[in-house]
Design a protein around this motif. Structure first.
Motif, PDB file in Angstrom:
ATOM      1  N   HIS A 123       0.982   5.914   5.159  1.00 33.49           N
ATOM      2  CA  HIS A 123       2.409   5.762   5.404  1.00 33.49           C
ATOM      3  C   HIS A 123       2.687   5.756   6.905  1.00 33.49           C
ATOM      4  CE1 HIS A 123       1.887  10.103   5.813  1.00 33.49           C
ATOM      5  NE2 HIS A 123       3.014  10.108   6.522  1.00 33.49           N
ATOM      6  N   TYR A 124       3.876   5.302   7.276  1.00 34.74           N
ATOM      7  CA  TYR A 124       4.333   5.344   8.662  1.00 34.74           C
ATOM      8  C   TYR A 124       5.162   6.602   8.881  1.00 34.74           C
ATOM      9  CZ  TYR A 124       2.961   0.630  10.118  1.00 34.74           C
ATOM     10  OH  TYR A 124       2.248  -0.486  10.480  1.00 34.74           O
ATOM     11  N   ASN A 125       4.986   7.205  10.029  1.00 36.81           N
ATOM     12  CA  ASN A 125       5.857   8.327  10.381  1.00 36.81           C
ATOM     13  C   ASN A 125       7.287   7.841  10.601  1.00 36.81           C
ATOM     14  OD1 ASN A 125       3.784  10.261  10.318  1.00 36.81           O
ATOM     15  ND2 ASN A 125       3.195   9.807  12.443  1.00 36.81           N
ATOM     16  N   ASP A 126       7.411   6.590  11.041  1.00 36.49           N
ATOM     17  CA  ASP A 126       8.726   5.965  11.204  1.00 36.49           C
ATOM     18  C   ASP A 126       8.835   4.831  10.195  1.00 36.49           C
ATOM     19  OD1 ASP A 126      11.134   4.936  12.004  1.00 36.49           O
ATOM     20  OD2 ASP A 126      10.349   4.000  13.834  1.00 36.49           O
ATOM     21  N   THR A 127       9.611   5.055   9.136  1.00 40.91           N
ATOM     22  CA  THR A 127       9.749   4.018   8.103  1.00 40.91           C
ATOM     23  C   THR A 127      10.594   2.859   8.586  1.00 40.91           C
ATOM     24  OG1 THR A 127      11.627   5.219   7.160  1.00 40.91           O
ATOM     25  CG2 THR A 127       9.438   5.656   6.218  1.00 40.91           C
ATOM     26  N   GLY A 128      11.286   3.044   9.684  1.00 37.79           N
ATOM     27  CA  GLY A 128      11.973   1.946  10.348  1.00 37.79           C
ATOM     28  C   GLY A 128      13.114   1.334   9.581  1.00 37.79           C
ATOM     29  N   GLU A 129      13.459   0.113   9.993  1.00 38.19           N
ATOM     30  CA  GLU A 129      14.611  -0.578   9.425  1.00 38.19           C
ATOM     31  C   GLU A 129      14.374  -1.038   7.995  1.00 38.19           C
ATOM     32  OE1 GLU A 129      14.212  -1.462  13.860  1.00 38.19           O
ATOM     33  OE2 GLU A 129      12.915  -1.319  12.100  1.00 38.19           O
ATOM     34  N   THR A 130      13.119  -1.194   7.613  1.00 38.91           N
ATOM     35  CA  THR A 130      12.802  -1.738   6.290  1.00 38.91           C
ATOM     36  C   THR A 130      12.634  -0.669   5.224  1.00 38.91           C
ATOM     37  OG1 THR A 130      10.426  -1.683   6.694  1.00 38.91           O
ATOM     38  CG2 THR A 130      11.611  -3.658   7.401  1.00 38.91           C
ATOM     39  N   GLY A 131      12.476   0.573   5.639  1.00 35.37           N
ATOM     40  CA  GLY A 131      12.191   1.637   4.684  1.00 35.37           C
ATOM     41  C   GLY A 131      10.702   1.799   4.428  1.00 35.37           C
ATOM     42  N   PHE A 132       9.890   0.889   4.973  1.00 32.25           N
ATOM     43  CA  PHE A 132       8.437   0.965   4.844  1.00 32.25           C
ATOM     44  C   PHE A 132       7.759   1.030   6.220  1.00 32.25           C
ATOM     45  CE2 PHE A 132       9.778  -1.240   0.963  1.00 32.25           C
ATOM     46  CZ  PHE A 132       9.160  -0.466  -0.003  1.00 32.25           C
ATOM     47  N   PHE A 133       8.256   0.215   7.142  1.00 31.51           N
ATOM     48  CA  PHE A 133       7.652   0.126   8.481  1.00 31.51           C
ATOM     49  C   PHE A 133       8.731  -0.300   9.477  1.00 31.51           C
ATOM     50  CE2 PHE A 133       6.992  -3.842   6.162  1.00 31.51           C
ATOM     51  CZ  PHE A 133       7.595  -4.757   6.998  1.00 31.51           C
ATOM     52  N   LEU A 182       0.825  -1.208   0.000  1.00 32.10           N
ATOM     53  CA  LEU A 182       0.000   0.000   0.000  1.00 32.10           C
ATOM     54  C   LEU A 182       0.860   1.258   0.000  1.00 32.10           C
ATOM     55  CD1 LEU A 182      -2.747  -1.029   2.587  1.00 32.10           C
ATOM     56  CD2 LEU A 182      -3.020  -0.806   0.117  1.00 32.10           C
ATOM     57  N   ILE A 183       1.944   1.227   0.806  1.00 31.01           N
ATOM     58  CA  ILE A 183       2.823   2.395   0.875  1.00 31.01           C
ATOM     59  C   ILE A 183       3.483   2.643  -0.470  1.00 31.01           C
ATOM     60  CG2 ILE A 183       4.941   3.288   1.936  1.00 31.01           C
ATOM     61  CD1 ILE A 183       4.110   1.723   4.478  1.00 31.01           C
ATOM     62  N   SER A 184       3.864   1.556  -1.152  1.00 37.92           N
ATOM     63  CA  SER A 184       4.511   1.699  -2.461  1.00 37.92           C
ATOM     64  C   SER A 184       3.531   2.172  -3.526  1.00 37.92           C
ATOM     65  CB  SER A 184       5.142   0.363  -2.889  1.00 37.92           C
ATOM     66  OG  SER A 184       6.089  -0.081  -1.940  1.00 37.92           O
ATOM     67  N   THR A 185       2.280   1.698  -3.432  1.00 37.18           N
ATOM     68  CA  THR A 185       1.276   2.029  -4.448  1.00 37.18           C
ATOM     69  C   THR A 185       0.696   3.415  -4.236  1.00 37.18           C
ATOM     70  OG1 THR A 185       0.688  -0.310  -4.615  1.00 37.18           O
ATOM     71  CG2 THR A 185      -0.864   1.288  -5.529  1.00 37.18           C
ATOM     72  N   LEU A 186       0.365   3.734  -3.000  1.00 35.10           N
ATOM     73  CA  LEU A 186      -0.256   5.021  -2.684  1.00 35.10           C
ATOM     74  C   LEU A 186       0.825   6.005  -2.245  1.00 35.10           C
ATOM     75  CD1 LEU A 186      -3.304   3.687  -0.633  1.00 35.10           C
ATOM     76  CD2 LEU A 186      -3.212   4.238  -3.074  1.00 35.10           C
ATOM     77  N   SER A 187       1.568   6.467  -3.196  1.00 38.21           N
ATOM     78  CA  SER A 187       2.664   7.380  -2.879  1.00 38.21           C
ATOM     79  C   SER A 187       2.136   8.798  -2.690  1.00 38.21           C
ATOM     80  CB  SER A 187       3.712   7.355  -3.992  1.00 38.21           C
ATOM     81  OG  SER A 187       3.122   7.738  -5.223  1.00 38.21           O
ATOM     82  N   GLY A 188       2.924   9.602  -1.983  1.00 42.66           N
ATOM     83  CA  GLY A 188       2.519  10.991  -1.756  1.00 42.66           C
ATOM     84  C   GLY A 188       2.286  11.249  -0.284  1.00 42.66           C
TER      85      GLY A 188
END
Length: 224
Positions: A100-110, A89-95
């Motif tokens: 999205h997460y406020n902290d993208t964390g160790e993975t870059g997504f969550f 979802l984060i990759s598809t719904l960009s912007g």
């Protein structure tokens, strides 16, 4: 999620029939863990500490609320699949407006601490599903028993004698009892029910008239 195999608990059936307080406790515990993870992040607690605490809460919650093999598989699938779906979802719904997460964390997504949070959602939702399943169980069993009494053909063309109920007035008594030697006794033919199985349509159901046990079983299912 509705079955328990190899769970190591003393009473597997108790795990499959959780009481309502246990269901509500699981939902509350999961909600608390979810809230706590966000609160810790907002107070700038480091990711490793949050991950360790969330993992401990998830392990303790699973041990207290589930402990079934099927529950573990469901929780593990949720812990893996949930974050992967979020990543999609984060990759598809960009912007900035999108999910999205406020902290993208160790993975870059969550952040990794979201994994044990998802894991605890397994027993919380699993016990809720079991509670619904068990609540509907009595109705399903009753419906199944009722359906076995009357075949589909007989439902369309009911017997003219019993109208498809399979029961007629007992010929030996009036209301389940009769008087003999001045004493009122219970009728043995209908066992006090006042009705017996309809013989007019008996053979149409494929029942053996010599199978006494089956006849008694059918009579027990007949409503009083």
């Amino acid at each position: 999620m509705l079955q328990a195999k190899g769970n190591g608990t003393n009473n597997p059936q108790a795990q499959l029939h959780p009481p309502i307080p246990k269901v509500l406790l699981g939902i509350s515990y999961f909600t608390f863990q979810y809230w706590l993870s966000g609160t810790l992040f907002a107070n700038q607690v480091d990711r490793t500490s949050i991950l360790v605490l969330m993992s401990a809460l998830a392990a303790g919650g699973f041990y207290a609320l589930d402990r079934t093999l099927s529950g573990f598989v469901t929780s593990a699938a949720t812990a893996i699949g949930g974050p992967l779906i979020e990543a999609g979802l984060i990759s598809t719904l960009s912007g900035t407006w999108a999910y999205h997460y406020n902290d993208t964390g160790e993975t870059g997504f969550f952040p990794l601490w979201i994994i044990p949070v998802y894991f605890l959602g397994g027993p919380a939702n699993g016990n809720l599903a079991r509670a619904f399943w068990n609540a509907l169980g009595d109705d399903r069993i009753k419906l199944a028993k009722d359906e076995t009494l009357v075949p589909p053909k007989q439902k369309r063309f009911p017997c003219p004698e019993c109208n498809g109920t399979r029961a007629v007035q007992c010929p030996n008594c009036d209301d389940g009892t009769y008087v003999t030697y001045g004493e009122r006794v219970i009728c043995n033919a209908c066992r006090g029910k006042g009705r017996v199985i309809c013989r007019t349509c008996f053979s149409k159901y494929g029942d053996d008239p010599n199978d006494i046990e089956n006849i008694r079983r059918i009579m027990d299912k007949l409503p009083d």
